[in-house]
Write a protein that holds these residues in place. Sequence first.
Motif, PDB file in Angstrom:
ATOM      1  N   ASP A   1       0.797  -1.229   0.000  1.00 21.96           N
ATOM      2  CA  ASP A   1       0.000   0.000   0.000  1.00 21.96           C
ATOM      3  C   ASP A   1       0.830   1.280   0.000  1.00 21.96           C
ATOM      4  O   ASP A   1       0.273   2.366  -0.191  1.00 21.96           O
ATOM      5  CB  ASP A   1      -0.936   0.025   1.219  1.00 21.96           C
ATOM      6  CG  ASP A   1      -2.082  -0.961   1.093  1.00 21.96           C
ATOM      7  OD1 ASP A   1      -2.309  -1.441  -0.040  1.00 21.96           O
ATOM      8  OD2 ASP A   1      -2.732  -1.258   2.114  1.00 21.96           O
ATOM      9  N   LEU A   2       2.140   1.178   0.241  1.00 19.59           N
ATOM     10  CA  LEU A   2       2.988   2.366   0.220  1.00 19.59           C
ATOM     11  C   LEU A   2       3.948   2.369  -0.965  1.00 19.59           C
ATOM     12  O   LEU A   2       4.745   3.296  -1.109  1.00 19.59           O
ATOM     13  CB  LEU A   2       3.786   2.478   1.525  1.00 19.59           C
ATOM     14  CG  LEU A   2       2.971   2.651   2.806  1.00 19.59           C
ATOM     15  CD1 LEU A   2       3.888   2.657   4.026  1.00 19.59           C
ATOM     16  CD2 LEU A   2       2.141   3.937   2.766  1.00 19.59           C
ATOM     17  N   ASP A   3       3.874   1.354  -1.819  1.00 23.11           N
ATOM     18  CA  ASP A   3       4.753   1.262  -2.991  1.00 23.11           C
ATOM     19  C   ASP A   3       4.114   2.011  -4.154  1.00 23.11           C
ATOM     20  O   ASP A   3       3.084   1.598  -4.688  1.00 23.11           O
ATOM     21  CB  ASP A   3       4.967  -0.210  -3.352  1.00 23.11           C
ATOM     22  CG  ASP A   3       5.752  -0.384  -4.643  1.00 23.11           C
ATOM     23  OD1 ASP A   3       6.346   0.599  -5.130  1.00 23.11           O
ATOM     24  OD2 ASP A   3       5.755  -1.508  -5.175  1.00 23.11           O
ATOM     25  N   ILE A   4       4.738   3.141  -4.546  1.00 27.86           N
ATOM     26  CA  ILE A   4       4.170   3.921  -5.654  1.00 27.86           C
ATOM     27  C   ILE A   4       4.878   3.630  -6.969  1.00 27.86           C
ATOM     28  O   ILE A   4       4.642   4.298  -7.976  1.00 27.86           O
ATOM     29  CB  ILE A   4       4.224   5.430  -5.355  1.00 27.86           C
ATOM     30  CG1 ILE A   4       5.666   5.886  -5.112  1.00 27.86           C
ATOM     31  CG2 ILE A   4       3.339   5.771  -4.153  1.00 27.86           C
ATOM     32  CD1 ILE A   4       5.829   7.387  -5.057  1.00 27.86           C
ATOM     33  N   GLY A   5       5.736   2.619  -6.971  1.00 24.99           N
ATOM     34  CA  GLY A   5       6.422   2.215  -8.184  1.00 24.99           C
ATOM     35  C   GLY A   5       7.851   1.798  -7.912  1.00 24.99           C
ATOM     36  O   GLY A   5       8.628   2.574  -7.347  1.00 24.99           O
ATOM     37  N   SER A   6       8.192   0.555  -8.256  1.00 25.25           N
ATOM     38  CA  SER A   6       9.540   0.008  -8.054  1.00 25.25           C
ATOM     39  C   SER A   6       9.973   0.028  -6.597  1.00 25.25           C
ATOM     40  O   SER A   6      11.165  -0.001  -6.290  1.00 25.25           O
ATOM     41  CB  SER A   6      10.571   0.774  -8.902  1.00 25.25           C
ATOM     42  OG  SER A   6      10.267   0.671 -10.270  1.00 25.25           O
ATOM     43  N   GLY A   7       9.007   0.093  -5.677  1.00 22.40           N
ATOM     44  CA  GLY A   7       9.315   0.091  -4.258  1.00 22.40           C
ATOM     45  C   GLY A   7       9.614   1.454  -3.680  1.00 22.40           C
ATOM     46  O   GLY A   7       9.987   1.552  -2.505  1.00 22.40           O
ATOM     47  N   ALA A   8       9.480   2.536  -4.458  1.00 21.99           N
ATOM     48  CA  ALA A   8       9.605   3.879  -3.893  1.00 21.99           C
ATOM     49  C   ALA A   8       8.477   4.074  -2.897  1.00 21.99           C
ATOM     50  O   ALA A   8       7.320   3.750  -3.170  1.00 21.99           O
ATOM     51  CB  ALA A   8       9.524   4.928  -5.001  1.00 21.99           C
ATOM     52  N   LEU A   9       8.806   4.613  -1.720  1.00 19.63           N
ATOM     53  CA  LEU A   9       7.851   4.664  -0.621  1.00 19.63           C
ATOM     54  C   LEU A   9       7.028   5.934  -0.595  1.00 19.63           C
ATOM     55  O   LEU A   9       7.573   7.044  -0.693  1.00 19.63           O
ATOM     56  CB  LEU A   9       8.579   4.536   0.726  1.00 19.63           C
ATOM     57  CG  LEU A   9       9.214   3.192   1.055  1.00 19.63           C
ATOM     58  CD1 LEU A   9       9.935   3.284   2.396  1.00 19.63           C
ATOM     59  CD2 LEU A   9       8.166   2.089   1.087  1.00 19.63           C
ATOM     60  N   LEU A  10       5.727   5.786  -0.440  1.00 17.20           N
ATOM     61  CA  LEU A  10       4.862   6.908  -0.094  1.00 17.20           C
ATOM     62  C   LEU A  10       5.112   7.225   1.378  1.00 17.20           C
ATOM     63  O   LEU A  10       4.924   6.370   2.235  1.00 17.20           O
ATOM     64  CB  LEU A  10       3.400   6.507  -0.300  1.00 17.20           C
ATOM     65  CG  LEU A  10       2.341   7.571  -0.055  1.00 17.20           C
ATOM     66  CD1 LEU A  10       2.403   8.653  -1.108  1.00 17.20           C
ATOM     67  CD2 LEU A  10       0.954   6.938  -0.026  1.00 17.20           C
ATOM     68  N   PRO A  11       5.576   8.442   1.715  1.00 19.08           N
ATOM     69  CA  PRO A  11       5.929   8.730   3.112  1.00 19.08           C
ATOM     70  C   PRO A  11       4.724   8.619   4.046  1.00 19.08           C
ATOM     71  O   PRO A  11       3.601   8.962   3.678  1.00 19.08           O
ATOM     72  CB  PRO A  11       6.440  10.180   3.061  1.00 19.08           C
ATOM     73  CG  PRO A  11       6.810  10.420   1.637  1.00 19.08           C
ATOM     74  CD  PRO A  11       5.847   9.594   0.833  1.00 19.08           C
ATOM     75  N   THR A  12       4.984   8.165   5.253  1.00 15.86           N
ATOM     76  CA  THR A  12       3.951   8.130   6.289  1.00 15.86           C
ATOM     77  C   THR A  12       4.214   9.162   7.387  1.00 15.86           C
ATOM     78  O   THR A  12       3.367   9.373   8.253  1.00 15.86           O
ATOM     79  CB  THR A  12       3.873   6.724   6.928  1.00 15.86           C
ATOM     80  OG1 THR A  12       5.188   6.270   7.248  1.00 15.86           O
ATOM     81  CG2 THR A  12       3.234   5.733   5.959  1.00 15.86           C
ATOM     82  N   THR A  13       5.375   9.786   7.357  1.00 19.07           N
ATOM     83  CA  THR A  13       5.703  10.890   8.261  1.00 19.07           C
ATOM     84  C   THR A  13       6.215  12.043   7.417  1.00 19.07           C
ATOM     85  O   THR A  13       7.056  11.841   6.533  1.00 19.07           O
ATOM     86  CB  THR A  13       6.773  10.481   9.281  1.00 19.07           C
ATOM     87  OG1 THR A  13       6.246   9.450  10.132  1.00 19.07           O
ATOM     88  CG2 THR A  13       7.204  11.653  10.142  1.00 19.07           C
ATOM     89  N   SER A  14       5.725  13.256   7.682  1.00 19.08           N
ATOM     90  CA  SER A  14       6.106  14.400   6.861  1.00 19.08           C
ATOM     91  C   SER A  14       7.332  15.106   7.432  1.00 19.08           C
ATOM     92  O   SER A  14       7.627  15.028   8.628  1.00 19.08           O
ATOM     93  CB  SER A  14       4.951  15.396   6.768  1.00 19.08           C
ATOM     94  OG  SER A  14       4.773  16.067   8.003  1.00 19.08           O
ATOM     95  N   VAL A  15       8.031  15.821   6.557  1.00 19.37           N
ATOM     96  CA  VAL A  15       9.131  16.669   7.006  1.00 19.37           C
ATOM     97  C   VAL A  15       8.622  17.690   8.014  1.00 19.37           C
ATOM     98  O   VAL A  15       9.310  18.023   8.985  1.00 19.37           O
ATOM     99  CB  VAL A  15       9.794  17.373   5.802  1.00 19.37           C
ATOM    100  CG1 VAL A  15      10.849  18.374   6.266  1.00 19.37           C
ATOM    101  CG2 VAL A  15      10.429  16.350   4.864  1.00 19.37           C
ATOM    102  N   ASP A  16       7.374  18.181   7.816  1.00 21.24           N
ATOM    103  CA  ASP A  16       6.790  19.135   8.767  1.00 21.24           C
ATOM    104  C   ASP A  16       6.708  18.531  10.169  1.00 21.24           C
ATOM    105  O   ASP A  16       7.026  19.195  11.159  1.00 21.24           O
ATOM    106  CB  ASP A  16       5.393  19.549   8.299  1.00 21.24           C
ATOM    107  CG  ASP A  16       5.414  20.344   7.015  1.00 21.24           C
ATOM    108  OD1 ASP A  16       5.195  21.553   7.065  1.00 21.24           O
ATOM    109  OD2 ASP A  16       5.667  19.747   5.951  1.00 21.24           O
TER     110      ASP A  16
END
Length: 478
Positions: A427-442
């Motif tokens: 559910d966090l793989d947006i392509g080739s295993g690149a991660l959709l972040p679950t914690t923001s820089v903010d």
Amino acid sequence: MNQANSSRRRFLGNLLAIAGGSAVPFTLNLAAMGTAAAEGATDYKALVCLYLGGGNDHFNTVLPTDPTSWNEYVRIRTTNDAYSIALPSLTAAFRPLLPIAPINSQGRTFALHPSLQPLKDLFDAGRAAVIANVGTLVQPITKAQYLAGSASVPPKLFSHNDQQAVWQSLQPENTQGVGWGGRLADIMASANSSSTFSCISTAGNAVFLSGRTSQPIQINGTSVPAIRNLNTNLFGATPGNNSFRNIIAGDYSDLFEKEHANVVRNAIDNQVVLSSAILPAGAGGVPVPGNYVNPMTGVSEANPLAIQLQTVARLIGGRSALGAKRQVFYVSLNGFDTHDNQRATQCVLLAQVAHAMAYFDNVMSTLQGTDMRQQVTLFTASDFGRTFASNGDGTDHGWGSHHFIMGGAVKGRDIYGTMPITGLGHDLDIGSGALLPTTSVDQYGATLASWFGLTATQIADVFPNIVNFSNRNLGFMG
């Protein structure tokens, strides 16, 4: 709405710049907004941003090692003997993974890259922690929303320059040009008797340290060099240096010449102050960092990152002479854009990172006979993470990534945030295993800012997207 708020702030800033002297009272009122937090700053605190330029491969930095995760890791990252990017196991005969036991194990086991032994020691001692899957975000977002384009995302994802700018300033390249480290310094400026030395970089120009009013000082190398020939004979003539000073720092009627002369004059004055305040390197000051051992060659070599952190320690040692109660520093190490030769390249870079962090921790433990580790927090940042899938003998640009924080005030020996499932297609793989972040820089920065002394209102001004997140303090600072 956040973009509109940011635009209004930029409009007011431009209006003040155009208005010139007539806007000074309003400018002073804006500066006074930070007084509530800064007036109470009787202690000293420093934040040190360690930037890993190029996008560190976090999948080979912090690794889940429970059987299900490890089997997927080996299956996906092993290509062939010559180009495999998979690391050896925990039981490998040569350079095995380094197991860690976080307080919150999330039902899994974890390990660090074999080059990170000094950092593992800090983790085990409770002075370092991991923040899982941090990345640039505007708001919480699901994979379905990302693929459908139905939620706001940071501009120009996967671009080095733009994501460096968004990580450091929350804006893309060539826009606002104001970093969140500089904005922290703006708000806390009244805690310092001179705001001049609030933001210091040992790695050249960095948008991270540029504030609305605070401007960074850059120190390259181990000394604070002066402009040559200001205090010596020039071309054999004794009065030559005075003429030279008048040319480069005199009073001019032309506005551009006047501003240039002001900058030069400030540089001359700041060099004098810094040179007298900074602690010496070596005997009687801050120890010279020992060499690290290059894990690929076995050769003992100087560590450029440790030398940068030595300069930071020397400046922290001069905090009283500089009148500083709050300071923000920036150091960096480049080379993490590992599209090829990743295993060897990252092996050396991470060895430098761990060696430098351990050196800095040790120096802070006895700086001028005082343990400063409770008052100094170092954290890592990087352009983005990388893909889980290999491109042959490296990886490509990703999004979310894992990071480290270190210091005596850190609630260490733990992993904060959610460690993603190991594999592809989740559910966090947006392509080739690149991660959709679950914690923001903010969220990451807001937690550090709270420890630094900012109020919730001031944090919302520094991190405009924080209002979109329910968890505004990740709890990793004591």
